[in-house]
Design an enzyme around this catalytic site. Structure first.
Site, PDB file in Angstrom:
ATOM      1  CD  GLU A 122      -2.814   1.131   2.455  1.00  0.00           C
ATOM      2  OE1 GLU A 122      -3.612   2.071   2.595  1.00  0.00           O
ATOM      3  OE2 GLU A 122      -2.702   0.199   3.275  1.00  0.00           O
ATOM      4  NE  ARG A 155       5.345  -8.476  11.413  1.00  0.00           N
ATOM      5  CZ  ARG A 155       4.806  -7.281  11.631  1.00  0.00           C
ATOM      6  NH1 ARG A 155       3.546  -7.178  12.051  1.00  0.00           N
ATOM      7  NH2 ARG A 155       5.512  -6.193  11.429  1.00  0.00           N
ATOM      8  CE  LYS A 201       3.426   0.732   5.779  1.00  0.00           C
ATOM      9  NZ  LYS A 201       2.431   0.717   4.689  1.00  0.00           N
TER      10      LYS A 201
END
Length: 585
Positions: free
Chosen positions: A49, A288, A298
């Site tokens: 994204e 992950r 983020k």
């Protein structure tokens, strides 16, 4: 063939390490699951994204998806999931593309796979998304909900109690379709209505409790401009994007495991409507990357930037790809790291030293050697020959790389006054100290043997210069040098021609191995020694170093000429990593 070349050849011919994803692909290929005319049997995608900078965790996903496509002669798509215009920007699109290319991958397919540019944007599918949404409404699989956001949240239930049906759930298809079209036409304010899939409000999986699939957002989009004021939700758009692009293996991290039932549900409903043909994509989840001493949120990374804790997204202390690139990491070291940590279905922690070890392994055979004195102390050779009132400067040489003589030698001089490291002199030595102290002999690396005679001090008792005498027949590389047996060997640069340089000594950004875990205040765990800037002296050949050049300063570690601030003639060096791991020891 040298050992380095043998190791390289062995690495190039070795089969990729197997993992559960490779086993799935092998089984699919054996069964012909995705055997379609003119198409590869493996098509993966990396779908960021564009709402921020990529970090080291994304690097694992990039290496995995592009690597699988490469190894199975397939194709990997770079696709921007740009369905949230309020948080997305062209700046992020550009830096993501640059990061993928820097890591060594490309979205151009080989001629064998039909060629073509496999760069995609979810926003280019908005018309198809909308058409599928209208089909879902007409087929009784979706409805427009007019509850307030607060009521929707309350009626959704939780893990201990089922949700409650919306009072608008039984709207007729024609009524929902009319409202949805008016939403698209811009008749309603943000939040007035929302389109939801009609599944099961009592499902134990919260993601199946009539999830939202379209919301109203009067926002400018970086790609479609002001064409749309309704935008699809990520969980709705993502599986449809995979199906539109004929993805075979949709690989994502474990947090999307509970989203897989909706992934399968929405593709199945769209296939029933004739939008897709079998075989359709399947989603698979892997663990992950959890790396010690970093945060990858983020929001938290943005906080570090906005509060000026770091100098920007590309600060070399940041775990962003632009940050580790500026720090001096190589694409090869990141690929080696991602290969070495493997792919599993269970979460775990990777120690930061593993990443540093991969970097050292990559740089050791590549990086040219050089000499730098980081904390300078003057060394005066009192009996060094003079030419008039000037010191004689004697030529010295050292290998560019000790294991690659074919790379030649570097040249510099030695004179009466040198710079040495402060720690290489002790007026009163401790046990086991073999460097300079009064009465002791050491070898000046690539130069002469000298004997320390004393030191000068300032008014506060600080040592400001060390004195010694040299032995003229002890020069390295000459017959006489073998007559001198000393335990100490120190590095130096000639004060007469050394180049002054700014050196930035970077270390880990946090003092805690898990700064992002257990409700800790990550801002309270910042390492005060994560950056130290020193005025150093380097050998004169460093004046020609170009930005982004990596090298080893002997004894100190691996360094890179900063790609932003360093210029030819006035270098700025970043320490990438030390020669060995000493963290916490």
């Amino acid at each position: 063939m040298s050992n380095d070349n043998k190791n390289k050849a062995a690495a190039e011919t070795a089969a990729p390490v197997s993992n559960f994803l490779r086993a799935i692909i092998d089984n699919d290929n054996a069964a012909g699951t995705y055997k379609r005319d003119g198409m590869p049997t493996v098509i993966t995608r990396f779908p960021p994204e564009p709402n921020g900078y990529l970090h080291i965790g994304h690097a694992k996903s990039i290496c995995l998806n592009f690597g699988l496509a490469r190894d199975y002669n397939g194709v990997c798509h770079l696709r921007f999931d740009d369905t949230n215009p309020e948080k997305e920007d062209q700046e992020y699109v550009d830096t993501i593309m640059d990061s993928v290319k820097w890591l060594g991958f490309d979205w151009q397919a080989s001629a064998q796979n039909g060629g073509g540019n496999h760069l995609y944007y979810a926003s280019n599918y908005f018309d198809t998304f909308y058409a599928i949404a209208e089909y879902l409404i007409n087929a009784g699989h979706a409805y427009v909900d007019s509850q307030s956001p607060e009521d929707m949240a309350a009626n959704r239930g939780d893990f201990s109690r089922p949700g409650v049906n919306s009072p608008f759930r039984d709207r007729t298809a024609s009524e929902s379709l009319d409202l949805f079209r008016r939403m698209k036409a811009g008749e309603f304010a943000d939040g007035a209505h929302i389109l939801r899939a009609k599944i099961d409000m009592a499902s134990p999986n919260m993601n199946m409790r009539d999830p939202a699939i379209y919301r109203i957002r009067h926002a400018h989009h970086h790609n479609t401009g002001d064409k749309w004021c309704i935008y699809p939700m990520y969980d709705y758009a993502h599986p449809l994007e995979d199906a539109i692009e004929n993805i075979t293996h949709s690989i994502c991290t474990l947090e999307f495991q509970d989203h897989r039932p909706f992934y399968d549900w929405i593709i199945a409903r769209a296939a029933e409507g004739g939008f897709f043909k079998q075989p359709v994509p399947r989603q698979y989840e892997f663990a992950r990357l959890n790396l010690t001493y970093v945060v990858t949120s983020k929001r938290k990374l943005r906080q570090l930037v906005e509060q000026n804790i770091v100098s920007g997204w590309d600060d070399p202390r940041m775990p962003t790809i632009v940050g580790i690139r500026r720090r001096g990491y190589t694409p090869e070291s990141i690929q080696l790291f991602c290969e070495r940590i493997g792919v599993t279905r269970s979460d775990g922690w990777i120690d930061y030293s593993t990443l540093e070890g991969c970097l050292r392994e990559d740089l050791d055979p590549k990086a040219p050697r050089a000499t730098a004195v980081l904390r300078p102390l003057k060394l005066i050779i009192d009996n060094f020959p003079m030419v008039g009132e000037m010191s004689e400067n004697v030529a010295c040489t050292a290998p560019v790389h000790p294991h690659h003589p074919e790379r030649g030698n570097r040249e510099f001089t030695i004179g009466k006054e040198l710079w040495i490291e402060q720690e290489d002199f002790m007026e009163e030595p401790v046990k086991g100290y073999f460097r300079l102290f009064p009465g002791n002999k050491v070898r000046l690396r690539y130069g002469y043997v000298v004997e320390c005679t004393g030191c000068d001090k300032d008014d506060n008792g600080n040592v400001i210069a060390v004195h010694c005498n040299y032995f003229a027949d002890s020069k390295s590389g000459t017959e006489g040098s073998a007559n001198y047996k000393v335990k100490g060997n120190i590095h130096w640069v000639n004060a007469a021609d050394a180049l002054e340089a700014e050196v930035r000594l970077y270390d880990r950004l946090f003092t805690d191995a898990n700064p992002d875990a257990g409700g800790k205040d990550f801002m309270a765990l910042l390492n005060p020694n994560a950056l130290e800037i020193v005025k150093a002296y380097v050998e004169p050949g460093m004046k020609d170093v170009t930005p982004d050049t990596r090298l080893q300063f002997e004894r100190h570690g691996y360094f890179v000429a900063d790609r932003v601030d360093s210029v030819v003639g006035k270098p700025v060096f970043n320490r990438v990593t030390t020669l060995k791991d000493s963290w916490g020891k």
